[in-house]
Every structure is written in C-alpha cells, then in structure tokens.
Design a protein around this motif. Structure first.
Motif, PDB file in Angstrom:
ATOM      1  N   UNK A 322     -12.660  -8.901   6.690  1.00  0.00           N
ATOM      2  CA  UNK A 322     -11.986 -10.158   6.991  1.00  0.00           C
ATOM      3  C   UNK A 322     -10.509  -9.998   7.263  1.00  0.00           C
ATOM      4  N   UNK A 323      -9.916  -8.878   6.836  1.00  0.00           N
ATOM      5  CA  UNK A 323      -8.499  -8.622   7.095  1.00  0.00           C
ATOM      6  C   UNK A 323      -8.332  -7.910   8.434  1.00  0.00           C
ATOM      7  N   UNK A 324      -7.234  -8.150   9.088  1.00  0.00           N
ATOM      8  CA  UNK A 324      -6.962  -7.509  10.373  1.00  0.00           C
ATOM      9  C   UNK A 324      -6.529  -6.062  10.143  1.00  0.00           C
ATOM     10  N   UNK A 325      -7.115  -5.150  10.930  1.00  0.00           N
ATOM     11  CA  UNK A 325      -6.726  -3.734  10.913  1.00  0.00           C
ATOM     12  C   UNK A 325      -6.059  -3.431  12.248  1.00  0.00           C
ATOM     13  N   UNK A 326      -4.883  -2.882  12.200  1.00  0.00           N
ATOM     14  CA  UNK A 326      -4.123  -2.651  13.431  1.00  0.00           C
ATOM     15  C   UNK A 326      -4.762  -1.560  14.280  1.00  0.00           C
ATOM     16  N   UNK A 327      -4.454  -1.592  15.569  1.00  0.00           N
ATOM     17  CA  UNK A 327      -4.946  -0.552  16.470  1.00  0.00           C
ATOM     18  C   UNK A 327      -4.418   0.818  16.057  1.00  0.00           C
ATOM     19  N   UNK A 328      -3.188   0.859  15.564  1.00  0.00           N
ATOM     20  CA  UNK A 328      -2.614   2.135  15.133  1.00  0.00           C
ATOM     21  C   UNK A 328      -3.401   2.732  13.970  1.00  0.00           C
TER      22      UNK A 328
END
Length: 395
Positions: A322-328
C-alpha cells in the motif's frame, strides 16, 4: 450452450518454495518426495558415507567381537545390521560373526532391525514398542549390565548418552559404527547450498542426520561464514530435521528446528507440508488474494511462476504493501544495476503481465508504484524474504 468450465488443478502444497537437501543417503528419495509436492530442490550433500567394505575400523571391531563374543547385541537399524553382516561376508568372516552374535542376547530397537536379525538366522529376545533407544537403555539397566560385554550397532550417529549410562552401570561397550560419515570429496555443491541460503534463496533446509548438520556448520566455519549461516538459519529459513538426534548440533547453537512426531522420512515431509503455509504471506490486493511464496506467487489460488526479476520487484512492493516505492528503490533490485529508470517501467510491465493482467499494482505518477492494498482486510504471514528456483544441475 457454453462449454463447461474445467476446475483448475489444486496447487501442490510446496509449489513456489525452494528446499535445500543436505542428505547423502536417500537424498534422491527425499528429493523426489519434495518435487512431487511441487518444491524446487537444491541438493548440497554435506557428508558422504564410507563404504562398509572399505572401513578398516569396522573390520577391526568385527574381528574383535568374533574373538571375544558379546553377552548382549543391540541392533538399531535394519539396513545397518544387514550391511554389517554383508561386509563381514566380504571379509570372509560372515558366518563367524553370526556365530558370535548368536551366543549373545540380541535386542532390536525396532521392526526393521528385528526383520534383518531374523533374516540372518538369529532371533531377538526383546524389542521396544516405541522404537526408542532410550527404552532399550532402560530395559538393559533394569536387567542389569554389570560385568557384561555389549555390542551396540550404531545407526549413523553416536549414542553418547546410552554408551555412558551403560558404562557407568558396569558394562563394557563395543560401539559398532556401521556407517562412517566424512566430508564430501567435492565440496562445491555444499558450498553452493550455503551461499544460496545466505543470499535468501532457500526457504526450507532439511537434515536427516546429525553429522550432516555438524558438517555444514564446520564447512561454513572454514569459509569464515559460520556466524552468517547461523543467523540466516535462525531468522530466514525453516529448518526441518528428521528427529531430535539430528537436530541436536543445530539446537546447540540456538537454531530453531521443526521435527516430525516419528523419525521417518515420510513423516518429515508431511510435517514440512503442514508448516508450509506459515512461510507464505497473503495480502488482500484490489479485490484479489495475493500469496507470496519463495519464488512464485498465487493470485486467487492460481500459481504464477515469475522470473527472479519479477519476484524481486514484488517482494520490495510487499514489504510495505500500500505504500509507494520509488523507481530508484525498485531499480536497485534489478540485475545489472544502472541508472535508467525506464528499465523499471519495462520490468513492471512484464510483472503485471505475469500476474495475469489484474490491476494489483498501481502507478503513482512521478513517485513510483505500490500494491493496491485493501486496507480493511488483514494480511497474513511473514514479511517476504523468499528465494528463487535454482537450476536442475544442482540436484
């Protein structure tokens, strides 16, 4: 009229899990049992068995017992007792050994040992219902062993508690180790198994003998990896042993183990089956149930075999559902490294396709990706650490 739908075949209980096998004897049998239940198996034998016919120590002890027959003989395993008699035949003293043992009171630890005793022409005087070495010991101590010579056919592991108790009660004990286990001649498969454990690629590690457990730890110490291996086995891997004797070297360094109620190979595999659900993590995602296993995932009960890259991305997303994970952060787990975030988009498209097109993964513009968690429903299971299926050449 529409064609009837065909129900999907049930997913095998160990599908998606990678199981390490350290055994030498019966390794193929164990591997087959695991694979039939869907597991991916990596075989890294941590011991090898010295052939009985080549074992000078066994021949010396056999000739000693022929020269001075025992008062009591304890047979602990059928295959061990039969192998001992066959080895003695090869040395030309088989009949002499049977004659010497026939003068003694023969005890069988269990039905298989009893069967081989009778097949050799001897007759046992007693056998415990429990198939327990401890019950054999209690019986001998109740009967009295002071001044008596006792031959104890070992079953792969030493029995220090039994031997010490008999000697303290006044017996002379001749230990007969009918299999002797040493390090493998080729250490590479064992080292690869250890390395895979440390890399997080093994979900379950199985042991069928105490020497195998001790050897794996000793070899890791030689490579400067013992502490790392112990930590991995404590925290990340389910360790399954065939019985308490096998588990002893591991529990001595506080590695938790799971054991079947009876020390049998089949019972060990059934125990692993019952424990397998605890290794999976189930998440309610976008109206679907997502179940993460070591190197695969189930979507609404349907197995999806993903490549290692896809599983690596999914595990990162599932650590904080549910949390956003960055592309980096996602780029960091892709093989080859680099700084092109378009590689994440390509890998994510393949992952979505592998999951069956369901909208389980959401794109958050200019920020990254997240699992579409249903926040009102509970998640079940541990955080995913998982593994990957290694190639068949490691079997």
């Amino acid at each position: 009229m529409s064609a009837p739908t065909t129900a999907a075949a049930p997913v095998p209980p160990l599908a998606g899990f990678t199981v390490g096998v350290t055994a030498a004897r019966r390794a193929e049998e164990l591997g087959t049992m695991l694979e039939r239940r869907g597991a991916c198996v990596q075989h890294g034998p941590s011991i090898r068995i010295v052939p009985l016919a080549d074992d000078a120590d066994l021949e010396r002890r056999t000739r000693d017992l022929i020269a001075r027959p025992p008062d009591i003989t304890v047979a602990t395993t059928g295959i061990g007792f039969r192998g001992w008699i066959e080895a003695a035949d090869g040395w030309g003293v088989g009949e002499a050994l049977l004659d010497a043992l026939g003068r003694s009171q023969v005890l069988a630890r269990g039905p298989k040992a009893r069967g081989q005793i009778r097949a050799s022409g001897l007759t046992e005087v007693w056998s415990p219902a429990s198939e327990s070495s401890a019950e054999v010991l209690d019986h001998l101590l109740e009967e009295g062993v002071d001044g008596r010579r006792i031959a104890v056919q070992l079953h792969g592991e030493p029995l220090p508690d039994v031997v010490e108790a008999l000697e303290l009660a006044g017996a002379e004990v001749v230990q007969v180790p009918v299999y002797r286990w040493v390090q493998p001649e080729n250490l590479s498969p064992m080292d690869r198994l250890t390395d895979t454990v440390l890399a997080g690629g093994i979900d379950v590690l199985t042991f069928t003998s105490a020497p195998a457990a001790a050897s794996l730890l000793a070899r890791a110490a030689e490579r400067g990896l013992r502490d790392d291996l112990i930590t991995a086995l404590r925290m990340k891997v389910l360790v399954v042993c065939v019985g308490p004797v096998t588990a002893a070297p591991l529990e001595a360094v506080d590695i938790p183990t799971v054991q079947p109620p009876r020390s049998r190979l089949g019972a060990m595999v059934r125990t692993l089956e019952s424990e397998a659900p605890s290794l999976a993590r189930r998440l309610p995602i976008a109206g679907h149930t997502l179940e993460l296993r070591g190197h695969a995932v189930l979507v609404d009960g349907e197995l999806k075999a993903l490549p290692p890259t896809g599983m690596a991305l999914l595990r990162v997303l599932a650590r904080r559902p549910g949390r956003v994970v960055s592309r980096a952060d996602l780029l960091a787990v892709l093989p080859g490294g680099g700084d092109d975030e378009h590689a994440v988009e390509t890998a994510m498209a393949r992952l979505r396709s592998g999951l069956g097109g369901a909208k389980l993964i959401q794109t958050v513009v200019k920020r990254g990706y997240r699992l579409a968690l249903d926040p009102t429903l509970p998640t079940v299971g541990p955080s995913p650490i998982g593994g990957h299926c290694v190639s068949g050449e490691d079997r």
